[in-house]
Design an enzyme around this catalytic site. Structure first.
Site, PDB file in Angstrom:
ATOM      1  N   THR A  20      42.612 -31.351 -63.543  1.00 41.91           N
ATOM      2  CA  THR A  20      42.735 -30.124 -62.966  1.00 41.91           C
ATOM      3  C   THR A  20      43.449 -29.514 -63.539  1.00 41.91           C
ATOM      4  O   THR A  20      43.461 -28.574 -63.194  1.00 41.91           O
ATOM      5  CB  THR A  20      42.843 -29.846 -61.319  1.00 41.91           C
ATOM      6  OG1 THR A  20      43.730 -31.204 -61.138  1.00 41.91           O
ATOM      7  CG2 THR A  20      41.081 -30.740 -61.079  1.00 41.91           C
ATOM      8  N   ALA A 258      54.340 -26.623 -58.794  1.00 40.64           N
ATOM      9  CA  ALA A 258      52.603 -25.789 -58.950  1.00 40.64           C
ATOM     10  C   ALA A 258      52.063 -26.194 -60.530  1.00 40.64           C
ATOM     11  O   ALA A 258      52.674 -26.473 -60.564  1.00 40.64           O
ATOM     12  CB  ALA A 258      52.966 -24.252 -58.999  1.00 40.64           C
ATOM     13  N   LYS A 259      50.506 -26.516 -59.832  1.00 39.81           N
ATOM     14  CA  LYS A 259      50.170 -26.805 -61.676  1.00 39.81           C
ATOM     15  C   LYS A 259      49.560 -25.948 -62.332  1.00 39.81           C
ATOM     16  O   LYS A 259      49.717 -25.919 -63.740  1.00 39.81           O
ATOM     17  CB  LYS A 259      49.030 -27.689 -60.631  1.00 39.81           C
ATOM     18  CG  LYS A 259      48.532 -28.734 -60.447  1.00 39.81           C
ATOM     19  CD  LYS A 259      47.239 -29.720 -60.498  1.00 39.81           C
ATOM     20  CE  LYS A 259      47.455 -30.906 -60.063  1.00 39.81           C
ATOM     21  NZ  LYS A 259      45.702 -31.527 -60.062  1.00 39.81           N
ATOM     22  N   ARG A 260      50.365 -24.724 -61.540  1.00 35.15           N
ATOM     23  CA  ARG A 260      49.809 -24.055 -62.903  1.00 35.15           C
ATOM     24  C   ARG A 260      51.758 -23.246 -63.485  1.00 35.15           C
ATOM     25  O   ARG A 260      51.263 -22.656 -64.847  1.00 35.15           O
ATOM     26  CB  ARG A 260      49.843 -22.603 -61.665  1.00 35.15           C
ATOM     27  CG  ARG A 260      50.538 -21.699 -61.307  1.00 35.15           C
ATOM     28  CD  ARG A 260      49.295 -20.659 -60.498  1.00 35.15           C
ATOM     29  NE  ARG A 260      50.612 -19.932 -58.936  1.00 35.15           N
ATOM     30  CZ  ARG A 260      50.408 -21.108 -58.036  1.00 35.15           C
ATOM     31  NH1 ARG A 260      49.874 -22.002 -58.096  1.00 35.15           N
ATOM     32  NH2 ARG A 260      50.880 -20.623 -57.124  1.00 35.15           N
ATOM     33  N   LYS A 265      54.734 -29.001 -67.609  1.00 40.47           N
ATOM     34  CA  LYS A 265      53.568 -29.727 -67.338  1.00 40.47           C
ATOM     35  C   LYS A 265      54.530 -30.718 -69.017  1.00 40.47           C
ATOM     36  O   LYS A 265      54.982 -30.372 -70.147  1.00 40.47           O
ATOM     37  CB  LYS A 265      52.290 -29.022 -68.500  1.00 40.47           C
ATOM     38  CG  LYS A 265      51.766 -28.112 -67.592  1.00 40.47           C
ATOM     39  CD  LYS A 265      50.318 -28.482 -67.206  1.00 40.47           C
ATOM     40  CE  LYS A 265      50.806 -27.558 -65.932  1.00 40.47           C
ATOM     41  NZ  LYS A 265      49.356 -26.208 -66.346  1.00 40.47           N
TER      42      LYS A 265
END
Ligand code: GLU
Length: 330
Positions: A20, A258-260, A265
Site C-alpha cells: 500500500t 506514517a506510510k506517507r 521509505k
C-alpha cells in the site's frame, strides 16, 4: 520460541507485507527481526503479498516491496517470484480458499449477515490499527442466522463472526503471557463482504494455516487482532502458530510511522545511496542486540539474536538517526 519442541517441527516463518505504499523503516526492522529469528532456528521463510485492500494497493508498490526486501539482504524460500508448494503467494489470487473457509463458518452458524456501517465494512480488508478499532459492534444484526442471508435480496451485506464470551490467551514470544477479550475489543467482527472478498482477519488465518506457518512475528499493533484470529483458528479446526509481537517504530512525537512520510521509505534511502549493510547494522543496534552499529548483512547475524533480549520499548526514529546512516555501496 517454540511451544512444540519436537525435532520434527521445523520453523516456518513469514513476511506478509501489504503493497500500500512502499516499505518504511518500521517494516524493515520488523521483517529483519522475523527473518533473523526464523533463520536462527534454521527455519524456512515465506513471502506473501497481502493485497486484498484493492482500493489502496499499488502495482508499483508490489514490485517495490520485493526490491526493498532484497536490497536489505532478506531472502525467502517460497514467494510470488519463485513459487512454491503452497502458492499462489498473493492474496488476491487465493480468493476461493477464503470462500471455502467462509462456507464452513456459515454452515456451522459461526457468522451472520450484517447490513450495518458501510465505512467499517469498507475498512475490513486491511489489518486494523488500535486507533481505528472504535467501539465494539453492538450486535444490531446478530439476531439473524446465516441462512437468513437469502432474505436480503439485493441488499449489500457483510459476514460477521459471532464472538463468544470469554478470554483468549496465548504465550507471546515477546510480550509474554497475553490475552484478549474479543467481545470487548471490537465485538463481533467482519470476516467477509458478500460478493466482494474476505477481511484481513479471515485471509491471514486461512493463509498462515494453509502455508504451514508456525511462527508469526509482526508489529505489536496487531496484538489486538490475535484473539480474533485465535477464534477463527478454533472455529476452522486449525492449529494456530506461535505469535511474537514486536514493539513498533514511532516518530519523535510517539506516533506510529506514517506510510506517507517518504523520507522514511527504503526506496528513498536506497536512492540517497544509503549502504544497506549500514542500515542493517543500525537496526540491529536498535533491537538491543549489539552495542555498536557495525555494517553487516542479515545473514551475518543468524544465530546471534533472540527475542528474550529484544528491546521492549518502541523504537523512536529521529531525523538524526537517518542522517547518520552510512552511505556507499556494500
Ligand atoms: N499485511 C499486514 C500489514 O502489513 C500484516 C499482517 C500480519 O502480519 O498479520 O499490516
Amino acid at each position: 520460541m517454540r511451544s512444540d519442541d519436537s525435532p520434527s517441527r521445523r520453523t516456518i516463518g513469514r513476511l506478509a507485507p501489504s503493497p500500500t505504499g512502499g516499505l518504511h523503516l518500521g517494516h524493515a526492522r520488523t521483517f529483519l527481526i522475523a527473518w533473523l529469528v526464523a533463520r536462527s532456528e534454521r527455519g524456512r521463510m515465506i513471502l506473501r503479498i497481502e493485497d486484498l485492500d484493492s482500493t489502496r494497493v499499488r502495482d508499483e508498490a508490489r514490485r517495490g516491496i520485493l526490491d526493498d526486501l532484497r536490497w536489505l539482504g532478506l531472502d525467502w524460500d517460497e514467494g510470488p517470484d519463485i513459487g512454491g508448494d503452497q502458492g499462489p503467494y498473493v492474496q488476491s489470487e487465493r480468493l476461493e480458499r477464503y470462500a471455502a473457509a467462509l462456507d464452513r463458518l456459515r454452515a456451522d452458524e459461526r457468522v451472520y449477515p450484517c447490513t450495518c456501517t458501510r465505512a467499517e465494512i469498507a475498512r475490513a480488508a486491511s489489518a486494523p490499527h488500535p486507533e481505528d478499532e472504535g467501539p465494539s459492534y453492538p450486535g444490531t444484526c446478530s439476531g439473524r442466522s446465516a441462512g437468513e442471508a437469502r432474505l436480503l435480496g439485493d441488499r449489500s451485506f457483510a459476514w460477521r463472526f459471532r464472538v463468544p464470551e470469554g478470554l483468549l490467551a496465548w504465550d507471546d514470544a515477546v510480550l509474554g503471557p497475553s490475552s484478549g477479550h474479543p467481545r470487548q475489543i471490537g465485538g463481533d467482527f467482519l470476516v467477509a463482504r458478500n460478493g466482494v472478498g474476505p477481511s484481513y482477519q479471515l485471509a491471514v488465518v486461512v493463509d498462515d494455516a494453509a502455508m504451514g506457518i508456525n511462527q508469526v512475528i509482526r508489529g505489536d499493533d496487531l496484538a489486538t487482532s490475535t484473539p480474533r484470529q485465535l477464534l477463527l483458528y478454533q472455529s476452522l479446526g486449525l492449529q494456530p502458530p506461535d505469535f511474537g509481537h514486536v514493539p513498533l517504530a514511532v516518530d519523535p512525537g510517539g506516533r506510529r510511522l506514517a506510510k506517507r512520510d517518504e523520507s522514511l521509505k527504503l526506496g528513498a534511502l536506497r536512492e540517497l545511496g544509503v549502504d544497506p549493510r549500514g542500515l542493517v547494522g543500525a537496526l540491529i543496534q536498535t533491537c538491543g542486540w549489539s552495542d555498536g552499529a557495525q555494517p553487516a548483512w542479515p545473514r551475518e547475524w543468524i544465530g546471534r539474536v533472540d527475542l528474550v533480549r529484544l528491546r521492549r520499548q518502541p523504537w523512536v526514529v529521529t531525523p538524526e538517526w537517518i542522517e547518520a546512516l552510512p552511505h556507499g555501496r556494500p
